[in-house]
Design a protein around this motif. Structure first.
Motif, short mmCIF file in Angstrom:
data_model
loop_
_atom_site.label_atom_id
_atom_site.label_comp_id
_atom_site.label_asym_id
_atom_site.label_seq_id
_atom_site.Cartn_x
_atom_site.Cartn_y
_atom_site.Cartn_z
N HIS A 190 12.03 2.27 2.94
CA HIS A 190 10.68 2.41 2.41
C HIS A 190 10.61 1.90 0.97
N GLU A 208 10.90 -1.96 1.02
CA GLU A 208 9.64 -2.54 1.51
C GLU A 208 8.53 -2.39 0.46
N ALA A 209 8.52 -1.27 -0.23
CA ALA A 209 7.53 -1.10 -1.29
C ALA A 209 7.77 -2.11 -2.40
N ASP A 244 6.60 -5.52 -1.08
CA ASP A 244 5.25 -5.44 -0.53
C ASP A 244 4.24 -6.12 -1.45
N GLY A 266 0.98 -6.06 -0.96
CA GLY A 266 -0.33 -5.45 -0.94
C GLY A 266 -0.59 -4.34 -1.93
N HIS A 267 0.38 -3.46 -2.16
CA HIS A 267 0.02 -2.19 -2.77
C HIS A 267 -0.26 -2.27 -4.27
N LYS A 293 -1.97 -4.04 -6.11
CA LYS A 293 -3.37 -4.25 -6.50
C LYS A 293 -4.20 -2.98 -6.40
N LEU A 303 0.72 -1.99 10.84
CA LEU A 303 0.79 -3.00 9.78
C LEU A 303 -0.50 -3.80 9.66
N TYR A 304 -0.71 -4.40 8.47
CA TYR A 304 -1.87 -5.28 8.27
C TYR A 304 -1.39 -6.60 7.68
N ARG A 305 -2.31 -7.51 7.50
CA ARG A 305 -1.95 -8.88 7.15
C ARG A 305 -0.98 -9.01 5.97
N PRO A 306 -1.22 -8.35 4.84
CA PRO A 306 -0.27 -8.52 3.72
C PRO A 306 1.13 -8.02 4.02
N ASP A 307 1.30 -7.25 5.09
CA ASP A 307 2.63 -6.75 5.42
C ASP A 307 3.54 -7.84 5.94
N ILE A 316 6.77 -7.64 4.34
CA ILE A 316 7.68 -6.64 4.88
C ILE A 316 8.32 -7.15 6.17
N HIS A 325 -1.61 3.53 8.37
CA HIS A 325 -0.89 2.33 7.96
C HIS A 325 0.59 2.63 7.74
N TYR A 332 -2.07 4.05 -1.54
CA TYR A 332 -1.01 3.06 -1.50
C TYR A 332 -1.57 1.63 -1.44
N HIS A 333 -2.39 1.33 -0.44
CA HIS A 333 -2.89 -0.04 -0.27
C HIS A 333 -4.41 -0.13 -0.25
N ASP A 355 -6.70 -6.50 1.32
CA ASP A 355 -6.64 -7.62 2.25
C ASP A 355 -7.97 -8.36 2.32
#
Lengths: 373, 373, 373
Positions: A184, A187-188, A191, A193-194, A196, A353-357, A360, C80, C100-101, C118
């Motif tokens: 974790h 990945e953080a 990552d 995404g987070h 922002k 998961l979402y696109r920015p992942d 990861i 997520h 987090y995101h 995203d």
């Protein structure tokens, strides 16, 4: 290997219903990390004549510095009666003696040299069959590194960032023990995404206006060892169909991060869990923040944070004052504590998961490849 | 039974690869001790009108002193709703009443005499079928002893050391709760090997120079109840092939322990886990240190440490001042804490025994015999 | 349904050998309570803009107050990456955003409205397939109530005592988190037997002389929702065959509880674990003490204690001073802590019921019926 965009290829994984970790079975199993790498475990200055136990990838290793100045590592358990050798003493040069009955081990080989309380002709020594497991240990860049896997260790060279040993370099940092899963944490770190959202309001970003969102491309380095994120598009404010404009306004004192000279940091990760963030500051020039996540036992990891910079004496002096006067507190403590708090409270699987992942996903893929060998 | 030397006969076990505990299956199972013995659990002065819960061999027993001065023991659980009876009160002579609904038990038999809140004609009492388990309890030598096994208790007489009740005797001591396995503690107590290393530098040995190693003979007493260690040879300094001379030098102020008048202590052990160490001091004369390890629950034990000495009034006064002025702190606290710390940190099996462990092997054998009956 | 005396019918269960819970298999399973009821979880004034996590019947719910003043409840976990949403912020009206995101959920429906980091065209949002579970939440009587079961919630009306919302009413109380089984707590609340022993000496009963024992009749209300205990006979002192007279004497300053004007309180219970005790005081007149036991997680419960009274302004002022000056400390803290301490230490099964436990048996039967539907 070269560069590749993961955006297209990974979309089914990133948006799938419960893609989760089943696509990375070896990574899912690697709760104790990748032992067949060199892992930094402590500052050199903390390892002296007094034995000290450290955990790394599920092993407990006693570290002790010998008369010759070298640091050695043994499994922290006397085979006789299961006492931690870290409770013992350095009774003879190059040895470690168990506190309970005086069983004395050669630091270099782990071999039992003497069972003091049974005399020179002790049968247990004559048999030469008793030894405690040794771990390869190296000191590089003011840090002690341990290789926790069985078998012969690879050369440590490629595992130590050259920036850590640059002649005109500065190295400063912080080592803490954390609660959470090292994966974790890694990945953080990588990552996209987070930051922002999670880090938008922290002091460290007081003068930076982070994008609302961005598109990225994940690239692998020429030598295949590093994954890097490259931002291909930044949008600083946008209108969201259901919630409206976000962020609502840009404070006048903030500059857009990633635009012009104040470009965004470049973030890269490599095995077994090493992050580098290359900054370019208007005053300090180039410097790099490093993070290592070293699994210790299940659900815990060691978090190593460093700053490196190169330059002449004046720059090095300036970097040092800046680190101890601000960055350590503003970045290593405050900024990164936002991450460690999240990591400590993460409960996955399941995940969605979402696109920015995609960053990861690429990292997991790199781990999976390494673990398959 | 008589004396026998275990050195030859036991060598294959002591030096075997992983002999471990498989040779003593009943002892291996006895994590909660030998319940069919009398176990001391508390100082008499600590057990009064207020019920007090003690744990012994995995049972929780509520002790309470009745009007007749006797101490009684019941299972610490009301059959009605599972409340600890140690939360209750002595409402009537010779009884204990549960705090919740007033169920009142006869201390001597455990029989339910009244369910106060259901009146004199309560059906639950008329049925006479309800009782709480009782435990045989005795007071001897200022201590409360409990017999935690089912079935009739044997006479307590042989379980109480005569020295504890000598008319011209002194008895002083300390009772603490410890973390660890009672078997590790008992084995540490009778272990010949460790004192010469673990205790070499403690204050208690400030004026004694311990041997580097010694040969021992383990003897069983005529009546078969005690095992004793007899040292057949002492070597104070020696040259070890791989590490050199040890100990490197003898401080001038230390006298050789075990030589001349300042002879070493004689150490004996008996079931269910009782150690006696007979000292002969130049000033105090003879006195004995006693240790009891009473398992409480898994991974915990009660540690009882005593001093006994016999003699006229002047000697008794001297022994008492010496105990409270020095021995309690120097021996019962400091010296023995070196043992309890090791025991707390022991992780076995596996284990790998060596020659001096013949004392442990003989102790295990004695336990195994007792458990087989 | 009407009134019925359980004394005869239940005798075989109450005095049987180990009747225990096997007669109530659904109740035995209901360690997390009856979720298909409305449960009070917090004072309204404690739920504001800052999200707050509460546990109820094994679920963790994040509560947050929206701009419109309403309180909403979501499952406290972002789909997520498993972060508690209670770490999040209210970024837009009517939404909650994960820290987090920046995943942003509609408070009313739980639907994912935006994945801020995203961008507006995030595929994860366009799919409209992501939502976090919502829980029905109501505010009534200054309390937040949650319905933790799946499916549509019944109207909350009948779940809120009318006394809590009386126009001329006072409501004061205390909410604490306790260790123990909510069933033990509910049974202790409706238990006829224990007060006469456990609470006999508490300050709250300083001027009351409790009966030694009493006969009761358990009645169900006309609408079938409430069970009430009615005392049919009180005996204040009695002679017990094996232990003698009890209580031995009545202090002169105590009046017999339940006799004359100083009648005993009337005690009633209903699902899912709500007790009302109707008092009639000489000065205050009628008032009611309420207790709710809301299971939170296994082995824990939330304990809600309230006082209600109705009357003109002077009475309401008097009741308030009396509550804050005495009842809160003397009853809610001291008196009821005698119960919570017992509940915390209860170890059942097994159990062995007696005649006064008919109140418990009726309560279990009512729960069993409700759980069978």
């Amino acid at each position: 290997m070269g560069a590749r965009s993961g955006g297209q290829a990974l979309s089914h994984q990133v948006t799938g219903a419960v893609p989760g970790r089943s696509a990375y079975p070896l990574y899912d199993e690697a709760a104790l990390g990748l032992p067949n790498f060199w892992h930094p475990v402590a500052f050199s200055r903390r390892i002296g004549r007094k034995p000290r136990a450290v955990e790394v990838c599920g092993e407990t290793v006693v570290l002790v510095r010998s008369e010759d100045g070298r640091v050695y590592g043994l499994l922290d358990r006397c085979p006789h009666r299961g006492i931690p050798l870290s409770m013992g003493r350095r009774e003879f040069p190059g040895t470690l003696t168990c506190v309970y009955h005086g069983w004395t081990y050669d630091l270099a080989t782990g071999r039992l040299l003497a069972a003091l309380t049974d005399g020179p002709d002790s049968p247990i020594c004559r048999s030469r069959g008793v030894a405690v497991r040794t771990f390869p240990v190296e000191e590089r860049a003011g840090l002690v590194w341990v290789y926790p896997a069985e078998g012969e260790a690879p050369p440590i060279g490629p595992h130590v960032p050259p920036e850590f040993e640059a002649e005109d370099g500065v190295l400063a940092g912080r080592i803490t023990e954390q609660v959470g899963d090292w994966r974790h944490a890694a990945e953080a770190g990588f990552d996209e995404g987070h930051a922002k959202y999670l880090h938008r309001r922290t002091l460290w970003k007081l003068f930076r206006f982070l994008p609302a969102w961005s598109s990225i491309e994940v690239q692998r380095s020429e030598d295949g060892r590093w994954l890097s994120r490259r931002v291909t598009r930044r949008v600083y404010q946008d209108d969201y169909p259901d919630v409206g404009r976000w962020p609502r306004r840009k404070p006048f004192w903030k500059v857009l991060e990633g635009e012009g000279k104040k470009s965004a940091a470049r973030v890269s990760i490599r095995l077994p869990g090493v992050l580098r963030v290359d900054f370019r500051g208007p005053v300090l020039g180039n410097y790099t923040a490093w993070e290592f996540w070293v699994p210790t036992r299940l659900g815990r990891y060691r978090y190593l944070q460093f700053l490196t910079a190169q330059g002449g004496l004046p720059k090095r002096a300036m970097v040092r004052s800046w680190y101890w006067g601000y960055m350590r507190w503003g970045y290593h403590v405050r900024f990164n504590d936002q991450d460690t708090e999240v990591i400590r409270n993460m409960r996955t699987p399941p995940e969605r998961l979402y696109r920015p992942d995609q960053s990861i996903v690429e990292w997991r893929r790199m781990c999976e490849e390494a673990l398959a060998h």
